[in-house]
Design a protein around this motif. Structure first.
Motif, short mmCIF file in Angstrom:
data_model
loop_
_atom_site.label_atom_id
_atom_site.label_comp_id
_atom_site.label_asym_id
_atom_site.label_seq_id
_atom_site.Cartn_x
_atom_site.Cartn_y
_atom_site.Cartn_z
N GLY A 1 -0.41 5.40 0.70
CA GLY A 1 -1.52 6.31 0.88
C GLY A 1 -2.86 5.60 0.96
N GLY A 2 -2.87 4.39 1.50
CA GLY A 2 -4.10 3.63 1.63
C GLY A 2 -4.55 2.92 0.37
N LYS A 3 -3.78 2.99 -0.71
CA LYS A 3 -4.15 2.35 -1.97
C LYS A 3 -3.15 1.25 -2.30
CE LYS A 3 -6.22 6.56 -3.94
NZ LYS A 3 -7.61 6.05 -4.02
N TYR B 1 0.83 -1.21 0.00
CA TYR B 1 0.00 0.00 0.00
C TYR B 1 0.86 1.26 0.00
CZ TYR B 1 -3.93 -3.00 1.35
OH TYR B 1 -4.91 -3.97 1.39
#
Length: 457
Positions: free
Chosen positions: A79-81, A77
């Protein structure tokens, strides 16, 4: 391109010049520990309209990455992606416009690396079938403008995309519209690295010719056989091009480190994100004078990152990266490591290859590098020989090198068969791009959409 993650463990600070050289010295391995790493990129498209998928849309790049986790790949991941996957076969990562890359694991022989390639392509095809996605094996998008392409949510790419237009006219094309095949190889000592670097840098244009596979831009022939290779000539002069110092007396780890210290920075990775340092000096960073991180000095990870931001045809990073080939079909993915392993992993073959190129002048290297993207195997080396003639001799050396390695698969085959696609190209004198152009002007009757049927995995 490299993928960084937060929390990778302790990262010590660089204290001395010797610390800069340590990454190269630590790459030294005895012959029995030499490995082969293969990287290959492919374009992802929706089968119904050939559009490049964005990250977020239904059936897009995020869905593709999620789908691959069924095969045991672990999400990475930023940035949360999810921006990459890790697993036993290496890493799956995203290039700036969603090109999908496998950075394969370091493996002992070509049979293993080709099997790894096969596993990966079977996996992406299976997920692609479910999502309506296809995968195209070319060196450049044949029909897409920059504006038609999405941008992936990776912080380093935003920094690079902002910086590229300041230093060249085609850097955005490099990032958004190209795909490559690369091979990563080991060395035993500094002297071994130097010889391998010199041979592979000299013969990188031959690899470019053999794998030339990017003759179309925005739906039309572009006048080149490897437009991907041509793009590098105006991407960023500070971090691309020939490296004449490689052929100077005294070349080694220190000289390459000095070259990298002169390459302007892109970014620094801190606290799970990227700090924009585009155009700043790593030398200033070593002194604690980097304006975006005042008072901080670089960590070993910062130096490793910085080494990944120069793009010569051969790159040193604790191993040697061969970077001259266009993306292409399944068979050529296995042929590229076979070419370089045959030349560089047997001492007799390496010596023979060096004998072919050791008399080339720097002017020869520059001229050849400029001509090959347009002329392919019709380009001429020193003494007037065509690259088709040179290719026959070099492939014979590579074949002998693979025979000497004597790495057999379960049914007794050597690694030599992986050179067969290249032998066919040299025998015919036609590189892959020329075959595509013949179809475009012939049976396709100018309908470039046909390339999706013929060049997809």
């Amino acid at each position: 391109m490299s993928t960084r993650t937060a929390g990778d463990g302790e990262d010590p600070q660089i204290e001395t010049r010797e610390d800069l050289l340590a990454i190269f010295a630590k790459g030294e391995k005895p012959v029995e520990r030499w490995r082969i790493g293969t990287e290959h990129e492919k374009f992802v498209y929706f089968r119904d309209d050939h559009r490049a998928p964005s990250y977020e849309e239904p059936g897009g790049i995020h869905a593709l990455l999620i789908g691959l986790t069924k095969y045991g790949w672990e999400p990475i991941y930023e940035g949360g992606k999810i921006i990459a996957l890790g697993g036993p076969d290496g890493n799956v990562s995203l290039e700036p416009a969603g090109q999908l890359e496998l950075s394969g694991a370091p493996l002992e022989n070509l049979h293993q690396t080709c099997a790894e390639t096969g596993r990966h392509l079977e996996q992406v095809k299976a997920i692609g079938d479910r999502l309506g996605l296809g995968f195209l094996g070319l060196g450049m998008w044949p029909d897409k403008t920059r504006a038609e392409l999405p941008i992936m949510p990776k912080g380093r790419y935003k920094i690079m995309l902002d910086h590229m237009p300041r230093v060249g006219t085609m850097g955005l094309d490099m990032m958004l519209r190209t795909c490559t095949i690369q091979t990563n190889l080991d060395y035993a000592s500094e002297a071994d690295m130097v010889k391998k670097f010199r041979v592979s840098l000299a013969l990188q244009p031959l690899a470019t010719a053999l794998f030339a596979n990017s003759p179309f831009t925005e739906g039309r022939p572009n006048g080149f056989l490897s437009y991907r290779s041509h793009i590098w000539t105006d991407t960023d002069p500070h971090r691309t091009g020939m490296l004449p110092f490689v052929y100077e007396d005294g070349f080694g780890y220190e000289r390459y480190a000095d070259y990298m210290l002169d390459v302007p920075m892109y970014f620094v990775f801190r606290d799970g994100g990227y700090v924009d340092a585009a155009g700043l000096s790593f030398r200033d960073f070593l002194k604690g004078d980097l304006s975006v991180l005042p008072g901080e000095k670089p960590l070993f990870g910062d130096w490793t990152d910085h080494l990944s931001t120069a793009f010569p045809e051969v790159r040193l990073k604790g191993y040697l990266e061969m970077r001259g080939a266009d993306g292409g079909p399944w068979g050529t993915i296995c042929a590229l490591p076979a070419f370089w392993v045959g030349l560089l992993y047997d001492q007799t073959a390496l010596d023979a290859a060096w004998d072919l190129v050791k008399h080339w002048t720097i002017e020869d290297h520059h001229r050849i590098r400029a001509e090959v993207p347009r002329l392919g195997l019709a380009a001429r080396g020193p003494r007037g020989r065509t690259f088709q003639q040179l290719g026959k001799e070099v492939l014979a050396i590579a074949d002998a090198g693979l025979a000497a390695r004597a790495r057999l698969n379960g049914i007794g085959d050597t690694e030599q068969g992986f050179l067969d696609p290249l032998r066919e190209i040299v025998a015919s004198g036609k590189v892959p791009a020329q075959r595509l152009l013949d179809r475009y002007h012939g049976e396709w009757q100018g309908d470039l959409s046909r390339v999706y049927d013929e060049m997809s995995y």
